[in-house]
Design an enzyme around this catalytic site. Structure first.
Site, PDB file in Angstrom:
ATOM      1  N   GLU A   1      -1.793  -3.743  13.081  1.00 55.18           N
ATOM      2  CA  GLU A   1      -0.884  -3.186  14.062  1.00 55.18           C
ATOM      3  C   GLU A   1      -1.366  -3.493  15.483  1.00 55.18           C
ATOM      4  OE1 GLU A   1      -0.463   0.961  13.442  1.00 55.18           O
ATOM      5  OE2 GLU A   1       1.618   0.906  14.103  1.00 55.18           O
TER       6      GLU A   1
ATOM      7  N   ARG B   1       0.837  -1.196   0.000  1.00 55.66           N
ATOM      8  CA  ARG B   1       0.000   0.000   0.000  1.00 55.66           C
ATOM      9  C   ARG B   1       0.863   1.234   0.000  1.00 55.66           C
ATOM     10  NH1 ARG B   1       1.997   3.009   4.278  1.00 55.66           N
ATOM     11  NH2 ARG B   1       1.561   2.149   6.321  1.00 55.66           N
TER      12      ARG B   1
ATOM     13  N   GLU C   1      -5.733   6.767   8.624  1.00 57.24           N
ATOM     14  CA  GLU C   1      -4.663   7.590   9.187  1.00 57.24           C
ATOM     15  C   GLU C   1      -4.143   8.635   8.190  1.00 57.24           C
ATOM     16  OE1 GLU C   1      -1.717   5.300  11.492  1.00 57.24           O
ATOM     17  OE2 GLU C   1      -0.233   6.589  10.537  1.00 57.24           O
TER      18      GLU C   1
ATOM     19  N   THR D   1       6.573   7.692  10.227  1.00 53.83           N
ATOM     20  CA  THR D   1       7.008   6.359   9.794  1.00 53.83           C
ATOM     21  C   THR D   1       6.629   6.078   8.345  1.00 53.83           C
ATOM     22  OG1 THR D   1       4.955   5.291  10.521  1.00 53.83           O
ATOM     23  CG2 THR D   1       6.748   5.370  12.114  1.00 53.83           C
TER      24      THR D   1
ATOM     25  N   ARG E   1      -5.222   5.500   1.469  1.00 56.50           N
ATOM     26  CA  ARG E   1      -4.284   4.386   1.486  1.00 56.50           C
ATOM     27  C   ARG E   1      -4.675   3.554   0.267  1.00 56.50           C
ATOM     28  NH1 ARG E   1      -1.898   3.085   6.656  1.00 56.50           N
ATOM     29  NH2 ARG E   1      -1.033   5.034   7.403  1.00 56.50           N
TER      30      ARG E   1
ATOM     31  N   ARG F   1       4.133   0.532   2.286  1.00 59.47           N
ATOM     32  CA  ARG F   1       4.305  -0.598   3.196  1.00 59.47           C
ATOM     33  C   ARG F   1       3.970  -1.848   2.393  1.00 59.47           C
ATOM     34  NH1 ARG F   1       1.544  -3.799   6.737  1.00 59.47           N
ATOM     35  NH2 ARG F   1       2.804  -4.413   8.517  1.00 59.47           N
TER      36      ARG F   1
ATOM     37  N   CYS G   1       1.923  10.164   9.918  1.00 59.28           N
ATOM     38  CA  CYS G   1       2.928   9.602  10.805  1.00 59.28           C
ATOM     39  C   CYS G   1       4.290   9.635  10.115  1.00 59.28           C
ATOM     40  CB  CYS G   1       2.553   8.163  11.152  1.00 59.28           C
ATOM     41  SG  CYS G   1       3.679   7.384  12.325  1.00 59.28           S
TER      42      CYS G   1
ATOM     43  N   ARG H   1       4.247  -7.857  12.682  1.00 64.63           N
ATOM     44  CA  ARG H   1       2.976  -7.593  13.361  1.00 64.63           C
ATOM     45  C   ARG H   1       2.173  -8.864  13.344  1.00 64.63           C
ATOM     46  NH1 ARG H   1       0.603  -2.298  10.126  1.00 64.63           N
ATOM     47  NH2 ARG H   1       2.143  -0.828  10.878  1.00 64.63           N
TER      48      ARG H   1
HETATM   49  N1  ARG Z   1       1.640   6.257  17.084  1.00 64.88           N
HETATM   50  C1  ARG Z   1       1.967   4.883  17.237  1.00 64.88           C
HETATM   51  C2  ARG Z   1       3.278   4.773  17.944  1.00 64.88           C
HETATM   52  O1  ARG Z   1       4.003   5.739  17.982  1.00 64.88           O
HETATM   53  C3  ARG Z   1       2.034   4.152  15.898  1.00 64.88           C
HETATM   54  C4  ARG Z   1       3.205   4.502  15.040  1.00 64.88           C
HETATM   55  C5  ARG Z   1       3.374   3.733  13.743  1.00 64.88           C
HETATM   56  N2  ARG Z   1       2.175   3.245  13.186  1.00 64.88           N
HETATM   57  C6  ARG Z   1       1.336   3.936  12.454  1.00 64.88           C
HETATM   58  N3  ARG Z   1       0.227   3.350  12.074  1.00 64.88           N
HETATM   59  N4  ARG Z   1       1.597   5.135  12.073  1.00 64.88           N
HETATM   60  O2  ARG Z   1       3.603   3.727  18.453  1.00 64.88           O
END
Ligand code: ARG
Length: 363
Positions: A320, A119, A227, A276, A231, A283, A274, A315
């Site tokens: 998650e 994704r 999020e 990440t 996606r 991902r 995020c 995971r």
């Molecule tokens: N906010 C969560 C943490 O800091 C998730 C971080 C990564 N995952 C995500 N779906 N963005 O642990």
């Protein structure tokens, strides 16, 4: 303010994995004006309220990454493995990923049945990021996405249907249908019970502005209002990673032309809520059964440590923060998404799967 700083310092001691706390600089923070301090605390709120966070930050606006680069770059470098002194930058090489010969069946014919998914996260540059959207903005963004899907529905290769969970939407589905799609690992879970997203504002106004597009053959899906604004993903079995990436790229190109422009940056690539998910925003994962390595799904510690050395994260298959299935079903994916190209992500997944499989067979 000094209370907040004390709290973050305490988190740093008690929760060394929390990157927000690890790199928080009181000196930098104190040098900001009041409005910017409040903004930065908004970005860090989820990691402050949830000390067990691993990242602990969610941007609220695409500009946040540039404006607060001094505060955010250290977290970004750590997570994506970009050493100090190396420039943060994102390159793309989709075509190489599509033609790459990465077939899991070559590792072991048994692996052709694993479920593969890839994704990408995308956000429209014309809206705030999900943490800062109003209910009206969530609904209006979904309507813009629906207009794009109404065109995609007519496409021969990508035609399908849109399923909304927005009350009153013309595409609204029943809660039974929603549950079924969640159980099939297609639809995203109820975000209103996610404490990380709650604090970040990302799950606000649930379930307004949320839904999913799914192609007729169920292999191309788009989440709306999770999020990130979007996606966009492809899901298949058969072991052929090149085909999987090719399918996603073709769908992504079609959809991109139908949607408002995406938020991107020459430094951070695709801009996401995020840190990440920056960069390729990608991902790529496999749902592999590793019963021996996980002691029948009861213990993820061995496989997590082995995967980490391979640049992969593990995971449970339920997404998650979920546990492994009793058959040892886990989700493995390359951790880095920024500073790595699409092709490199695929190679990491392939090489990692090969190494994990060798351990599983031996265990
Ligand atoms: N906010 C969560 C943490 O800091 C998730 C971080 C990564 N995952 C995500 N779906 N963005 O642990």
């Amino acid at each position: 303010m000094s209370q907040i700083i004390d709290k973050i310092n305490q988190i740093r001691q008690d929760n060394p994995q929390n990157l927000m706390a690890r790199y928080f600089s009181a000196e930098y923070f104190n040098g900001l004006n009041e409005a910017d301090q409040a903004r930065l605390l908004g970005i860090f709120a989820s990691g402050i309220e949830n000390p067990d966070s691993s990242m602990g930050a969610y941007a609220q606006a695409p500009e946040d990454y540039d404006k607060f680069s001094t505060a955010l770059d250290p977290l970004i470098r750590d997570f994506h493995g970009i050493a100090d002194g190396i420039e943060i930058a994102q390159k793309h090489d989709w075509p190489n990923a599509e033609t790459a010969n990465c077939n899991l069946a070559e590792i072991d014919p048994k692996l052709k049945d694993v479920s593969m998914r890839v994704r990408v996260a995308r956000n429209a540059s014309t809206y705030p990021l999900p943490g800062a959207m109003s209910k009206d903005q969530r609904i209006s963004f979904e309507n813009e996405a629906v207009a794009a899907f109404e065109k995609l529905i007519e496409d021969e290769a990508f035609g399908g249907q849109y399923l909304s969970i927005t009350p009153g939407s013309k595409y609204e589905i029943s809660s039974a249908e929603y549950d079924k799609r969640v159980a099939a690992h297609q639809m995203f879970k109820d975000m209103s019970s996610d404490r990380f997203l709650n604090v970040a504002g990302i799950s606000a106004d649930w379930p307004y502005g949320r839904g999913m597009y799914v192609s007729r053959d169920q292999d191309f899906l788009v989440w709306v209002g999770e999020e990130d604004h979007l996606r966009i993903m492809s899901m298949m079995s058969g072991g052929d990673l090149g085909a999987l990436f090719g399918r996603l790229h073709a769908g992504l190109k079609k959809l991109t032309g139908l949607l408002p422009p995406f938020a991107t940056s020459p430094v951070y690539g695709n801009v996401t809520s995020c840190p990440t998910n920056l960069g390729a925003g990608m991902r790529a994962s496999l749902h592999m059964k590793l019963p021996n390595l996980t002691k029948g799904g009861t213990d993820l510690s061995v496989v997590t440590a082995a995967a980490k050395d391979l640049g992969l994260a593990v995971r449970g298959a339920g997404g998650e923060h979920s546990a492994a299935g009793s058959d040892g079903l886990v989700d493995v994916s390359p951790s880095a998404r920024l500073g790595v190209t699409e092709r490199e992500i695929m190679q990491r997944l392939f090489d990692g799967a090969k190494a994990l499989w060798a351990l599983e067979v031996k265990a």
